[in-house]
Design an enzyme around this catalytic site. Structure first.
Site, PDB file in Angstrom:
ATOM      1  N   GLU A  46     -15.406 -34.546 -35.994  1.00 15.52           N
ATOM      2  CA  GLU A  46     -14.706 -35.763 -35.947  1.00 15.52           C
ATOM      3  C   GLU A  46     -13.253 -35.623 -35.989  1.00 15.52           C
ATOM      4  OE1 GLU A  46     -15.711 -37.934 -39.375  1.00 15.52           O
ATOM      5  OE2 GLU A  46     -14.720 -39.824 -38.902  1.00 15.52           O
ATOM      6  N   ASN A  53     -21.333 -46.125 -35.896  1.00 12.30           N
ATOM      7  CA  ASN A  53     -21.537 -45.284 -36.954  1.00 12.30           C
ATOM      8  C   ASN A  53     -21.508 -46.033 -38.439  1.00 12.30           C
ATOM      9  OD1 ASN A  53     -21.180 -42.619 -38.158  1.00 12.30           O
ATOM     10  ND2 ASN A  53     -19.456 -43.522 -39.241  1.00 12.30           N
ATOM     11  N   GLU A  54     -22.611 -45.827 -39.139  1.00 12.03           N
ATOM     12  CA  GLU A  54     -22.666 -46.241 -40.411  1.00 12.03           C
ATOM     13  C   GLU A  54     -22.228 -47.729 -40.338  1.00 12.03           C
ATOM     14  OE1 GLU A  54     -20.825 -43.703 -43.611  1.00 12.03           O
ATOM     15  OE2 GLU A  54     -22.195 -42.178 -43.005  1.00 12.03           O
ATOM     16  N   TYR A  82     -25.692 -36.407 -47.252  1.00 10.61           N
ATOM     17  CA  TYR A  82     -25.010 -35.526 -47.658  1.00 10.61           C
ATOM     18  C   TYR A  82     -25.476 -34.869 -48.821  1.00 10.61           C
ATOM     19  CZ  TYR A  82     -21.428 -36.322 -43.890  1.00 10.61           C
ATOM     20  OH  TYR A  82     -20.878 -36.478 -42.950  1.00 10.61           O
ATOM     21  N   GLU A 110     -25.552 -36.547 -39.561  1.00 14.40           N
ATOM     22  CA  GLU A 110     -24.618 -36.109 -40.357  1.00 14.40           C
ATOM     23  C   GLU A 110     -25.379 -35.737 -41.878  1.00 14.40           C
ATOM     24  OE1 GLU A 110     -21.232 -38.660 -41.721  1.00 14.40           O
ATOM     25  OE2 GLU A 110     -21.208 -39.549 -39.567  1.00 14.40           O
ATOM     26  N   GLN A 137     -18.925 -30.603 -41.252  1.00 12.74           N
ATOM     27  CA  GLN A 137     -18.751 -30.804 -39.716  1.00 12.74           C
ATOM     28  C   GLN A 137     -18.339 -29.406 -39.145  1.00 12.74           C
ATOM     29  OE1 GLN A 137     -15.404 -33.661 -39.254  1.00 12.74           O
ATOM     30  NE2 GLN A 137     -16.557 -35.397 -40.327  1.00 12.74           N
TER      31      GLN A 137
HETATM   32  O1  AHR Z   1     -18.232 -36.817 -42.400  1.00  8.84           O
HETATM   33  C1  AHR Z   1     -17.406 -37.876 -43.100  1.00  8.84           C
HETATM   34  C2  AHR Z   1     -17.784 -38.914 -43.220  1.00  8.84           C
HETATM   35  O2  AHR Z   1     -18.917 -39.269 -43.764  1.00  8.84           O
HETATM   36  C3  AHR Z   1     -18.028 -39.747 -41.706  1.00  8.84           C
HETATM   37  O3  AHR Z   1     -16.799 -40.063 -40.834  1.00  8.84           O
HETATM   38  C4  AHR Z   1     -18.953 -40.744 -42.096  1.00  8.84           C
HETATM   39  O4  AHR Z   1     -19.824 -41.250 -40.982  1.00  8.84           O
HETATM   40  C5  AHR Z   1     -19.498 -40.538 -43.145  1.00  8.84           C
HETATM   41  O5  AHR Z   1     -19.276 -41.479 -44.240  1.00  8.84           O
END
Ligand code: AHR
Length: 530
Positions: free
Chosen positions: A55, A200-201, A280, A335, A384
């Site tokens: 990103e 995205n999201e 995450y 992600e 990332q």
């Molecule tokens: O990876 C960081 C962020 O986490 C991304 O931009 C977003 O899609 C997610 O919330």
């Protein structure tokens, strides 16, 4: 019993007693019997589960990939050579770009041609976005590392027309005005775009949309954002990925059901091939676990949190099975990874964190999970790739260091497009405080040349594990590979000491077709079996 979600739980209970006894003898190696069934090789482990995410965030793109053609740092057309060489060695299958939250504020025209618009990056520190790394630089980077493009188009603040024109610029083979503009920008041949992310999201930073609102956008983008590359019409068609869930909350069940139910009734005029899932390993929000300088308690807790991935995969796979029993739509975990507190002294918007042995183990456990669910999970992108979150590579001006996570990706290269081979074993338990985890984890697969591989992780940071591996059919003749461990759970590689957590060669003993080997505490081992 095949190792799977329910068996894990049973094993935790059954072996809790064993774990408690073992805890009294902290250094004793325990025997783990693993049975491998090469004759039952089944589903392909899609190499795209080893995908990356890059990103425009912090130093992920600028400094991490792009230094510009005039930089003293060795580069090819502005892209740093050391990073390219490192990424080539892990055979990155695809890279998701330009975001993340950034994608829904990205306007591609600002990043092409000789004059780039200077904009801001409000999501990530409010810094200047020079747009010097744009579409053609990204495609050049992919070409240099040998990866495929996963382009996320702007649904939140863009328009279907803007996205459609971007794809025409990228992929049109006929001399349209946009194709000619691409040629004038240095690339006459149409690019291949293998994956298209539609937003995205979109339930959050991508526009705070309701499921129904997003669904109507999805249908519009899916229809109008076309790939014109002549080589991608019949074969290798671009796969379209819809926004999916972002965790365990009931709102994402509703979201997933809305998309999948519509998919079941979809007509010729729109389609999806993947549903994204973000998860995450954070522990607490805002991210506050330290990425270095932690002890066994934080090691055990973070690994417990990371294993929640399995519950999410099961939960959303069940919904997908309801509407797509043929598994045409992939669950794309685009992600994932550890998200810790920002390193002191860094810009909090840059998401800078260290990467330790704990992250290597976390990566192996998740890759194993994806492999075990290979029938539905056919793509994943760790967040990332460079200098942000759980990265492969960290850079500081001309210096570069490879992280422990990088080495897991390197060791797992044989699993790219390999065929999953069932393994059966008693995981045992590792207990620390109120956390109990499966002590050992393992997957096996046959690579594309037919060679058998075994990956075993010993989660226990105190006790070695003695593994005895038997095989149905012909037994083993020899086995060797690499193991990754380090003195401490929070051992890291730094620019000054880059070899603290690096793989070391190992050989197993083989007798009567069975293989035995001692796994170091807190280690990841990958071996090939002849
Ligand atoms: O990876 C960081 C962020 O986490 C991304 O931009 C977003 O899609 C997610 O919330």
């Amino acid at each position: 019993m095949h190792f799977g979600p329910s068996s894990t739980r049973v094993l935790i209970t059954v072996f809790a007693l064993v774990g408690m006894i073992a805890a009294a003898q902290p250094t004793a190696a325990q025997k783990v019997e693993i049975s491998v069934e090469p004759s039952k090789a089944g589903v392909k482990i899609d190499r795209n589960i080893f995908g990356q995410f890059a990103e425009h965030l912090g130093h992920g793109i600028y400094d991490g990939i792009w230094v510009g053609p005039d930089s003293a740092i060795p580069n090819t057309r502005g892209i740093r050579n050391d990073v390219v060489a490192a990424l080539r060695a892990i055979e990155v299958p695809n890279v998701r770009w330009p975001g993340g939250c950034f994608a829904d504020e990205y306007h591609w025209r600002k990043g092409i041609g000789p004059q780039r618009a200077v904009t801001l990056n409000p999501n990530w520190g409010g810094v200047i976005e020079p747009n010097t790394f744009g579409t053609n630089e990204f495609m050049d980077f992919l070409d240099q590392i040998g990866a495929e493009a996963y382009v996320s188009v702007n649904v939140g603040s863009g328009t279907p027309q803007e996205a459609a024109e971007w794809l025409e610029y990228l992929t049109a083979g006929q001399p349209t005005t946009l194709a000619k503009e691409r040629a004038a920008d240095g690339h006459p041949a149409p690019y291949k775009v293998d994956f298209l992310g539609i937003g995205n999201e979109s339930w959050d930073c991508g526009g705070n949309m309701t499921p129904d609102y997003y669904l109507s956008q999805l249908k519009i983008y899916s229809h109008f954002v076309r790939n014109f590359n002549p080589t991608q019409q019949d074969k290798q068609q671009m796969l379209k990925i819809a926004v999916g869930p972002g965790g365990d909350d009931p709102r994402w069940v509703d979201w997933t059901q809305t998309i999948m139910k519509a998919y079941q009734r979809h007509t010729w005029s729109w389609d999806i091939n993947g549903l994204s899932m973000h998860s995450y390993t954070v522990g607490k929000w805002p991210p506050s676990y330290a990425s270095v300088g932690f002890g066994e308690t934080e090691y055990a807790q973070i690994l417990k949190y990371t294993l929640e991935m399995e519950g999410l995969i099961d939960k959303y796979s069940a919904i997908m099975n309801q509407y797509d029993p043929e598994k045409k739509v992939a669950l794309v975990v685009d992600e994932w990874g550890a998200w810790y507190a920002p390193l002191p002294g860094t810009n909090p918007g840059f998401l800078v964190q260290q990467n330790s042995l704990r992250d290597a183990i976390l990566a192996a456990l998740n890759l194993n999970l994806f492999a075990r669910h290979a029938d539905r999970v056919r793509m994943a992108n760790i967040a990332q790739m460079i200098n942000a979150l759980q990265s492969m590579v960290m850079t500081d001006k001309e210096k570069m260091v490879l992280t422990p996570t990088y080495y897991v990706y390197k060791m797992y290269v044989p699993f790219h497009d390999a065929t999953f081979v069932p393994v059966t074993f008693d995981a045992g338990t590792y207990t620390h405080g109120d956390v109990t985890l499966p002590r050992v984890d393992a997957i096996a697969a046959k690579d594309t040349a037919g060679k058998l591989w075994l990956a075993v992780t010993n989660v226990d940071p105190n006790r070695a594990a003695e593994i005895e591996v038997s095989f149905t059919g012909a037994g083993a003749k020899s086995a060797s590979g690499d193991t990754l461990t380090a003195p401490k759970v929070d051992s890291v590689n730094t620019f000054d000491a880059p070899h603290t957590v690096v793989p070391k060669p190992v050989t197993a003993s083989v007798q009567g077709g069975k293989l035995t080997m001692k796994l170091e505490p807190k280690s990841v081992t990958v071996i090939s079996i002849e």
